[in-house]
Design a protein around this motif. Structure first.
Motif, PDB file in Angstrom:
ATOM      1  N   GLN A 135       0.944  -1.145   0.125  1.00 30.09           N
ATOM      2  CA  GLN A 135       0.036   0.007   0.012  1.00 30.09           C
ATOM      3  C   GLN A 135       0.611   1.143  -0.124  1.00 30.09           C
ATOM      4  O   GLN A 135       1.705   1.459   0.970  1.00 30.09           O
ATOM      5  CB  GLN A 135      -0.997  -0.141   1.094  1.00 30.09           C
ATOM      6  N   ASN A 169      -7.909  -1.740   4.661  1.00 32.89           N
ATOM      7  CA  ASN A 169      -7.432  -0.455   4.913  1.00 32.89           C
ATOM      8  C   ASN A 169      -8.039   0.630   3.933  1.00 32.89           C
ATOM      9  O   ASN A 169      -8.711  -0.085   2.842  1.00 32.89           O
ATOM     10  CB  ASN A 169      -6.143  -0.586   4.884  1.00 32.89           C
ATOM     11  N   ARG A 171      -7.099   5.197   2.606  1.00 37.24           N
ATOM     12  CA  ARG A 171      -6.430   6.192   2.644  1.00 37.24           C
ATOM     13  C   ARG A 171      -7.326   7.401   1.756  1.00 37.24           C
ATOM     14  O   ARG A 171      -7.928   7.248   1.092  1.00 37.24           O
ATOM     15  CB  ARG A 171      -4.625   5.923   1.998  1.00 37.24           C
TER      16      ARG A 171
END
Length: 378
Positions: A135, A169, A171
């Motif tokens: 990532q 996850n 972002r």
């Protein structure tokens, strides 16, 4: 933050072939026919927005459906792949530009071999997955599973049941579709739960609290069961597809999968208390504490084949009281956090229809009540 309405996915290659036949020659040169899309299966990269690459029993798909900017996907063997070219620039209050991903099962009628899918949710005995990712530190994206559930065993169009997203996850401030409606501790992890209703299907998203870069032996069935208990999944519907990839709004280059696996089978799981349910194809497992002295315990687990012979088994469970396995016999046992995975020892893996075997564990902490077990047959 404005919640986006996820549009239907881009047309699959079969539809694009029809469109190309009706278009002028200049457009036909852009819209690839099915044969051309399939020829990319042998390649190690594709920049086609709907290109695919075969990776054994899995398919890697570019799946760019909300942008015209170039995206290139690279394949490096096994189940490893990466986003090699991408620089998207969409606002995070709308739909993502793309969802490059790897999948097993049937995605819009495009089915992978040896997937074991579809499986009716009520007959799902086990579903587990491991996924390791890379990532990058910039961009706006999520790292998410996408499980599709349909009212019939297969569909060539938009599934009409439920979309289950599992966010490892994210972002850049992106959020799932719908609204946060609760929390869950399913599969031994802590999740925020988001739910919403699309035009013809439901969406439920499990967002890992704290985020992460990888899962090992994630109990996907436990999350599906949780979604059933919340009324988001109809147990008479079918799990037809499991995908793992990256919804990208901004940037995206450098996102990668190091390895991925997904396995599902029919069978039964043991409810808390240890009783064995009627066995179908696959296997079941029952857990019984044989000795408990407060600071430690021993337990026996009995594995029983269903109505057909099996050639190996894996039993998984999660402890709820901080117990730690220190010793095991007649099985290979591994524990990560509260999650425990036990695999046959080879000599006791093959069982005839209705046959059984047992293994044992010793651990620290109180034996407590029997955990819920999931048995997967090979």
């Amino acid at each position: 933050m404005t919640r986006f309405i996820r549009p239907k996915r881009a047309p699959r290659p079969r539809l694009r072939r029809l469109l190309a036949a009706l278009a002028v020659a200049a457009v036909a040169a852009v819209l690839l026919p099915l044969g051309a899309a399939q020829s990319a299966s042998a390649a190690t990269s594709t920049c086609d927005p709907q290109g695919t690459i075969t990776a054994g029993d899995y398919t890697i798909q570019a799946n760019e459906w909300n942008s015209t900017l170039q995206q290139c996907i690279g394949y490096s063997g096994g189940t490893a792949w990466s986003v090699d070219t991408a620089n998207f620039n969409l606002g995070t209050n709308g739909a993502p530009a793309t969802y490059p991903s790897i999948f097993k099962g049937c995605h819009w009628g495009d089915c992978t071999p040896n997937s074991g899918l579809p499986i009716q949710v009520s007959r799902l005995g086990s579903a587990t997955s491991s996924w390791s990712t890379v990532q990058p530190a910039s961009g706006a994206y999520d790292v998410a599973y996408d499980l599709w559930i349909n009212s019939t065993p297969t569909t060539k169009g938009q599934p009409d049941g439920t979309e289950i997203m599992i966010w490892l996850n994210s972002r850049g401030g992106v959020q799932p579709f719908g609204a946060k409606t609760g929390t869950s501790s399913a599969a031994g992890h802590s999740w925020d739960v988001w739910t919403g209703q699309q035009t013809s299907w439901k969406i439920i998203s499990y967002v890992l609290q704290g985020g992460g870069t990888s899962f090992s032996n994630l109990d996907v069935k436990a999350l599906i069961d949780d979604a059933v208990s919340r009324g988001s999944v109809n147990p008479s519907h079918y799990l037809i597809d499991a995908e793992a990839g990256f919804e990208i709004w901004q940037g995206g280059q450098g996102l990668a999968t190091n390895s991925f696996s997904f396995a599902a089978s029919t069978g039964g799981s043991t409810p808390p208390g240890g009783g064995t349910p009627p066995a179908g194809n696959g296997c079941t497992a029952a857990y019984k504490v044989s000795n408990d002295w407060g600071s430690g315990f021993t337990a026996d687990v009995t594995v029983t084949a269903g109505s057909a012979a099996i050639h190996g088994w894996t039993v998984t469970w999660s402890y709820g009281g901080g117990q730690q396995v220190t010793n095991a016999w007649n099985a290979g046992v591994h524990q990560s956090g509260s999650a425990v995975t036990a695999t046959d020892a080879g000599y006791n893996g093959s069982l005839g229809a209705g046959g059984s075997t047992s293994f044992g564990v010793q651990g620290t902490g109180s034996g407590g009540s029997a955990p819920a077990l999931t048995c997967t047959a090979r």
